[in-house]
Design a protein around this motif. Structure first.
Motif, mmCIF file in Angstrom:
data_model
loop_
_atom_site.group_PDB
_atom_site.id
_atom_site.type_symbol
_atom_site.label_atom_id
_atom_site.label_comp_id
_atom_site.label_asym_id
_atom_site.label_seq_id
_atom_site.Cartn_x
_atom_site.Cartn_y
_atom_site.Cartn_z
ATOM 1 N N LEU A 16 -117.924 71.142 -41.540
ATOM 2 C CA LEU A 16 -118.993 72.138 -41.437
ATOM 3 C C LEU A 16 -119.889 71.840 -40.247
ATOM 4 C CD1 LEU A 16 -120.184 72.543 -45.158
ATOM 5 C CD2 LEU A 16 -119.006 74.255 -43.764
ATOM 6 N N PRO A 17 -120.510 72.851 -39.666
ATOM 7 C CA PRO A 17 -121.509 72.600 -38.619
ATOM 8 C C PRO A 17 -122.635 71.726 -39.161
ATOM 9 C CG PRO A 17 -120.934 74.934 -38.720
ATOM 10 C CD PRO A 17 -120.304 74.284 -39.914
ATOM 11 N N ALA A 18 -123.244 70.945 -38.296
ATOM 12 C CA ALA A 18 -124.252 69.975 -38.725
ATOM 13 C C ALA A 18 -125.395 70.632 -39.484
ATOM 14 C CB ALA A 18 -124.784 69.210 -37.519
ATOM 15 N N ASP A 19 -125.785 71.872 -39.102
ATOM 16 C CA ASP A 19 -126.905 72.514 -39.781
ATOM 17 C C ASP A 19 -126.552 72.921 -41.213
ATOM 18 O OD1 ASP A 19 -125.089 74.388 -38.850
ATOM 19 O OD2 ASP A 19 -126.611 75.954 -38.579
ATOM 20 N N GLN A 20 -125.246 73.065 -41.515
ATOM 21 C CA GLN A 20 -124.822 73.382 -42.879
ATOM 22 C C GLN A 20 -124.453 72.121 -43.667
ATOM 23 O OE1 GLN A 20 -121.903 76.589 -43.179
ATOM 24 N NE2 GLN A 20 -122.467 77.296 -41.122
ATOM 25 N N ARG A 21 -123.843 71.158 -42.974
ATOM 26 C CA ARG A 21 -123.413 69.936 -43.663
ATOM 27 C C ARG A 21 -124.598 69.079 -44.060
ATOM 28 N NH1 ARG A 21 -120.353 66.650 -39.703
ATOM 29 N NH2 ARG A 21 -122.399 65.800 -39.227
ATOM 30 N N GLY A 22 -125.665 69.112 -43.243
ATOM 31 C CA GLY A 22 -126.791 68.231 -43.495
ATOM 32 C C GLY A 22 -126.593 66.899 -42.788
ATOM 33 N N LYS A 23 -127.302 65.888 -43.261
ATOM 34 C CA LYS A 23 -127.276 64.577 -42.613
ATOM 35 C C LYS A 23 -126.040 63.763 -42.965
ATOM 36 C CE LYS A 23 -132.336 64.175 -42.799
ATOM 37 N NZ LYS A 23 -133.471 63.342 -43.316
ATOM 38 N N THR A 24 -125.314 64.160 -43.981
ATOM 39 C CA THR A 24 -124.282 63.291 -44.560
ATOM 40 C C THR A 24 -122.973 63.331 -43.774
ATOM 41 O OG1 THR A 24 -125.248 63.755 -46.727
ATOM 42 C CG2 THR A 24 -123.104 62.663 -46.692
ATOM 43 N N ARG A 25 -122.422 62.141 -43.500
ATOM 44 C CA ARG A 25 -121.054 62.025 -42.999
ATOM 45 C C ARG A 25 -120.162 61.758 -44.205
ATOM 46 N NH1 ARG A 25 -120.964 62.946 -37.368
ATOM 47 N NH2 ARG A 25 -118.848 63.318 -38.081
ATOM 48 N N PHE A 26 -119.033 62.473 -44.288
ATOM 49 C CA PHE A 26 -118.118 62.324 -45.417
ATOM 50 C C PHE A 26 -116.866 61.591 -44.935
ATOM 51 C CE2 PHE A 26 -120.859 65.817 -46.509
ATOM 52 C CZ PHE A 26 -121.164 65.561 -47.840
ATOM 53 N N VAL A 27 -116.688 60.376 -45.438
ATOM 54 C CA VAL A 27 -115.611 59.482 -45.002
ATOM 55 C C VAL A 27 -114.629 59.296 -46.154
ATOM 56 C CG1 VAL A 27 -115.051 57.151 -44.185
ATOM 57 C CG2 VAL A 27 -117.158 58.277 -43.411
ATOM 58 N N THR A 28 -113.354 59.540 -45.896
ATOM 59 C CA THR A 28 -112.317 59.354 -46.911
ATOM 60 C C THR A 28 -111.415 58.201 -46.489
ATOM 61 O OG1 THR A 28 -112.333 61.694 -47.528
ATOM 62 C CG2 THR A 28 -110.377 60.417 -48.111
ATOM 63 N N VAL A 29 -111.140 57.287 -47.415
ATOM 64 C CA VAL A 29 -110.282 56.127 -47.150
ATOM 65 C C VAL A 29 -109.123 56.160 -48.127
ATOM 66 C CG1 VAL A 29 -110.161 53.624 -46.893
ATOM 67 C CG2 VAL A 29 -112.311 54.806 -46.447
ATOM 68 N N ARG A 30 -107.911 56.146 -47.584
ATOM 69 C CA ARG A 30 -106.700 56.259 -48.402
ATOM 70 C C ARG A 30 -105.896 54.964 -48.317
ATOM 71 N NH1 ARG A 30 -102.879 60.653 -46.048
ATOM 72 N NH2 ARG A 30 -104.425 62.117 -46.872
ATOM 73 N N ALA A 51 -127.550 67.058 -50.969
ATOM 74 C CA ALA A 51 -128.899 67.404 -51.409
ATOM 75 C C ALA A 51 -129.885 66.265 -51.193
ATOM 76 C CB ALA A 51 -128.866 67.802 -52.890
ATOM 77 N N ALA A 52 -129.414 65.030 -51.332
ATOM 78 C CA ALA A 52 -130.299 63.870 -51.217
ATOM 79 C C ALA A 52 -130.402 63.351 -49.783
ATOM 80 C CB ALA A 52 -129.800 62.747 -52.131
ATOM 81 N N GLY A 53 -129.661 63.944 -48.856
ATOM 82 C CA GLY A 53 -129.712 63.493 -47.468
ATOM 83 C C GLY A 53 -129.108 62.115 -47.259
ATOM 84 N N VAL A 54 -128.078 61.794 -48.043
ATOM 85 C CA VAL A 54 -127.392 60.501 -47.901
ATOM 86 C C VAL A 54 -126.784 60.409 -46.501
ATOM 87 C CG1 VAL A 54 -125.397 59.165 -48.717
ATOM 88 C CG2 VAL A 54 -126.931 60.271 -50.361
ATOM 89 N N SER A 55 -126.852 59.230 -45.913
ATOM 90 C CA SER A 55 -126.319 59.054 -44.559
ATOM 91 C C SER A 55 -124.795 59.133 -44.532
ATOM 92 C CB SER A 55 -126.766 57.697 -44.001
ATOM 93 O OG SER A 55 -126.124 57.420 -42.785
ATOM 94 N N THR A 56 -124.127 58.381 -45.437
ATOM 95 C CA THR A 56 -122.659 58.332 -45.454
ATOM 96 C C THR A 56 -122.168 58.276 -46.886
ATOM 97 O OG1 THR A 56 -122.655 57.090 -43.366
ATOM 98 C CG2 THR A 56 -120.603 57.122 -44.629
ATOM 99 N N MET A 57 -121.186 59.128 -47.199
ATOM 100 C CA MET A 57 -120.481 59.041 -48.483
ATOM 101 C C MET A 57 -119.037 58.648 -48.196
ATOM 102 S SD MET A 57 -119.395 61.980 -51.223
ATOM 103 C CE MET A 57 -117.919 61.692 -52.217
ATOM 104 N N VAL A 58 -118.561 57.659 -48.934
ATOM 105 C CA VAL A 58 -117.194 57.177 -48.766
ATOM 106 C C VAL A 58 -116.408 57.490 -50.033
ATOM 107 C CG1 VAL A 58 -115.713 55.204 -48.289
ATOM 108 C CG2 VAL A 58 -117.997 55.330 -47.268
ATOM 109 N N LEU A 59 -115.324 58.265 -49.886
ATOM 110 C CA LEU A 59 -114.438 58.590 -51.006
ATOM 111 C C LEU A 59 -113.255 57.641 -50.985
ATOM 112 C CD1 LEU A 59 -113.156 60.389 -53.253
ATOM 113 C CD2 LEU A 59 -112.231 61.813 -51.398
#
Length: 653
Positions: free
Chosen positions: A444-458, A406-414
């Motif tokens: 998700l397709p870019a138009d549905q996901r929005g600007k955010t890249r979702f990165v997971t680190v294990r 919703a906030a258009g975050v560039s990258t979220m890291v889990l």
């Protein structure tokens, strides 16, 4: 201070006297008896002029900052610069005033070498005499130095040996060196012989025990020996022969004066990882973070607080710290106030379960990068409080991820965990569900996901984090034991907190360029798993005690949900290397976003209403590897009331 000034004045007077006599001596060495035909006034005036020039040059080049006792090549280099400048200036003056009609052209060169000897010679003689007097003083006093055996024949070993040989304060005597490679065997460093390679360590110890110096009191690790894969074996050898294991300061510390060169420090547990720690590409991370608005959830936890420290050092435009634990948040906020007073930051009390609160925080902070580290991580607690674990670890991640969209975050890291692979407990399953949600968003397709890249680190366990085994063992050692191990065969992966966070930042930098397309997960290379019983034994040995004699190791039995070993990859997640050492990619196991949203809505309803059976059933739908307990669930968990002991502490995963 007055003593230093007095000695420096004496040294100064000595040096300008030597400068004054160097001119006539150089002339005499050039012309011999013919010096009697030279004008005495010209010689005297030239000597006086050179004395004044040399005084200014010597002081300018800082000849009196050094200590004769520790005269070295650096001091000789400084002397050479000062003498060269003084001689050049003198003969420039003489050329301008007399055109050097009366002076042989070779005299300046002779004077240069002569003055170098007159200044450097006394310093060297003083140092040699002082070193010998120190050795004689030890002999007179009958002082016995502790014999130590060095492992590693590099620069740090050379520095340590040199300091022990010239210092009157050290109680150590290096009686031999064991090299990591064949190249230096048979050679010596400052008279100390390189005896063999490390694979013959025990043979060397036996040989020294039978020799005149006797058994070494300590094995001292230097340089790359701290990261050698066999260093755990050295602990066992030290134990068998009654020696202790220690390490030298890093060479950088020695050069920067941050540590006493003669101090031998106990080996820390992180030194026994048996692998080199990964290196961070700081320039690329600085490019990612510098000037950006960054938000960290679970900012007061072990991983979260280290994230905050490292992120702050890269110059973000603002840093938002979110945590549900008041004291933890206060502690990291005060640390940032002291270390980075000019950094724009805000510390916000907030629970990731609270969707509305998280939305308010994002609206206010407008972050560009988000690091999600808030989670419950203690396996037995989450096992007994499964609804709380799901609300925080799983649904809390959903709340943060949707706020990022919703906030258009560039990258979220889990921040995830190796316990999410083939989970045998609720904690691992809750983190696997969090992974699934972020993976579903990433695909998700870019138009549905929005600007955010979702990165997971294990990754696996971090040494020294709150609630981990190392702090537990330390507390038990301080209490006199026993050290408790749940099973003799249990193993875990370990890395240091700083190393884990550096690799998280590196993964985030890779992930923002689309490396995780298709829902791939970053997995940190943690080397070989460590047996917990061996870790307990090593900690006892490194404390100077003996396992089973001074301190007992007690096996208590596996706890609820605890596995004998953890895995970094699922069978259907073959690892894929990346361009960064220490970071790999797990091939995706992706769940459809529409399906996962439907299950998460049902999970929210069951967990909020503390319907434990329904919660466990829903978990197993998305994580088929997880088998919920079938016996005793009704007696352990109540479906109606809130579960005891549930309190969000904002800790890190």
């Amino acid at each position: 201070m007055s003593r230093f000034i007095q000695r420096s004045h004496i040294t100064f007077v000595h040096d300008i006297f030597m400068a004054a006599v160097s001119f006539p001596l150089a002339l005499y060495m050039r012309v011999g008896e013919g010096i009697q035909f030279y004008d005495l006034n010209s010689i005297m005036l030239s000597s006086l002029a050179f004395m004044l020039i040399a005084a200014a040059s010597f002081w300018y080049f800082g000849l009196y900052r050094g200590i004769w006792r520790y005269a070295s090549l650096n001091d000789l280099s400084t002397i050479a610069k000062a003498v060269t400048a003084a001689v050049a200036i003198l003969f420039l003056v003489l050329f301008l005033t007399t055109r050097l009609d009366w002076l042989p052209r070779s005299a300046p060169l002779i004077q240069w070498f002569l003055l170098m000897a007159l200044l450097g010679g006394p310093r060297l003689i003083y140092r040699v005499a002082k070193d010998k007097s120190t050795a004689r003083a030890f002999a007179r006093q009958g002082t016995t130095r502790l014999p130590v055996l060095l492992i590693g024949a590099g620069d740090e070993a050379e520095t340590f040996i040199r300091e022990t040989q010239r210092s009157a304060d050290t109680v150590f005597k290096v009686i031999g060196i064991v090299s990591l490679t064949e190249g230096r065997v048979g050679r010596n460093i400052h008279g100390v012989e390189v005896l063999a390679t490390v694979d013959k360590l025990e043979d060397i110890v036996k040989k020294l025990e039978a020799g005149k110096n006797g058994l070494p009191r300590r094995l001292v690790l230097s340089g790359d020996a701290l990261r050698h894969e066999d260093n755990v074996k050295w602990v066992e050898i030290a134990d068998r022969y009654g020696m202790t294991l220690a390490r030298l300061p890093k060479l950088g510390d020695l050069r920067e004066g941050l540590a006493d060169p003669l101090q031998i420090r106990p080996v820390a547990i992180e030194d026994l990882l048996g692998r080199p720690q990964a290196r961070l590409d700081r320039d690329r991370v600085r490019e990612m973070i510098g000037g950006k608005r960054v938000l960290v959830t679970g900012a007061g936890g072990s991983i979260g607080s280290e994230l905050v420290r490292q992120i702050a050092s890269y110059g973000p435009s603002s840093l938002t710290l979110v945590d549900a634990g008041e004291y933890n948040l206060y502690a990291i906020d005060m640390e940032m106030a002291e270390k980075h007073p000019d950094l724009a930051r805000q510390s916000i009390l907030g629970d990731v379960r609270d969707r509305k609160r998280i939305g308010q925080v994002f609206d206010h902070a407008m972050p560009e990068l988000v690091f999600h580290a808030a989670a419950y991580k203690h396996v037995p607690l989450v096992e007994h409080n499964p609804n709380e674990g799901i609300l925080t670890n799983t649904l809390g991640t959903r709340n943060v991820a949707e706020a990022c969209r919703a906030a258009g975050v560039s990258t979220m890291v889990l921040i995830s965990t190796d316990k999410a692979v083939n989970p045998a407990n609720v904690m691992g399953a809750s983190k696997r569900l969090a992974e699934c949600y972020c993976q579903a968003l990433e695909t998700l397709p870019a138009d549905q996901r929005g600007k955010t890249r979702f990165v997971t680190v294990r990754f696996g366990n971090v040494l020294g984090s709150t609630g981990s085994v190392v702090p537990l063992f330390r507390r038990q050692l301080e209490a006199g034991g026993p050290l408790t191990v749940t099973h003799e065969g249990i193993t875990r992966y370990f890395m240091t907190i700083a190393e884990a966070v550096e690799l998280v930042l590196q993964s985030a930098e890779l992930g923002r360029h689309g490396v995780t397309d298709g829902g791939k997960i970053f997995v940190l290379d943690m080397g070989r798993p460590v047996k917990i019983v061996d870790l307990a034994r090593q900690m006892i040995l490194l404390s100077g005690l003996r396992p089973g004699k001074d301190v007992e190791i007690k096996v208590t039995g596996l706890r609820p949900g605890e596995k004998l070993y953890e895995e970094l990859f699922h069978d259907s997640e073959p690892p894929v290397p990346t361009e960064t050492d220490g970071v790999m990619l797990a091939s995706p196991r992706v769940v459809d976003y529409a399906e996962i949203r439907q299950v998460f809505d049902a999970l929210e309803d069951s967990a909020t209403n503390r319907n434990t059976h329904k919660t466990l059933e829903l978990i197993s739908q998305l994580v088929p590897e997880f088998q919920p307990p079938e016996i005793g669930v009704k007696s352990i968990f109540s479906d109606a009331p809130a579960e005891a002991g549930s309190k969000q502490v904002g800790g890190s995963a």
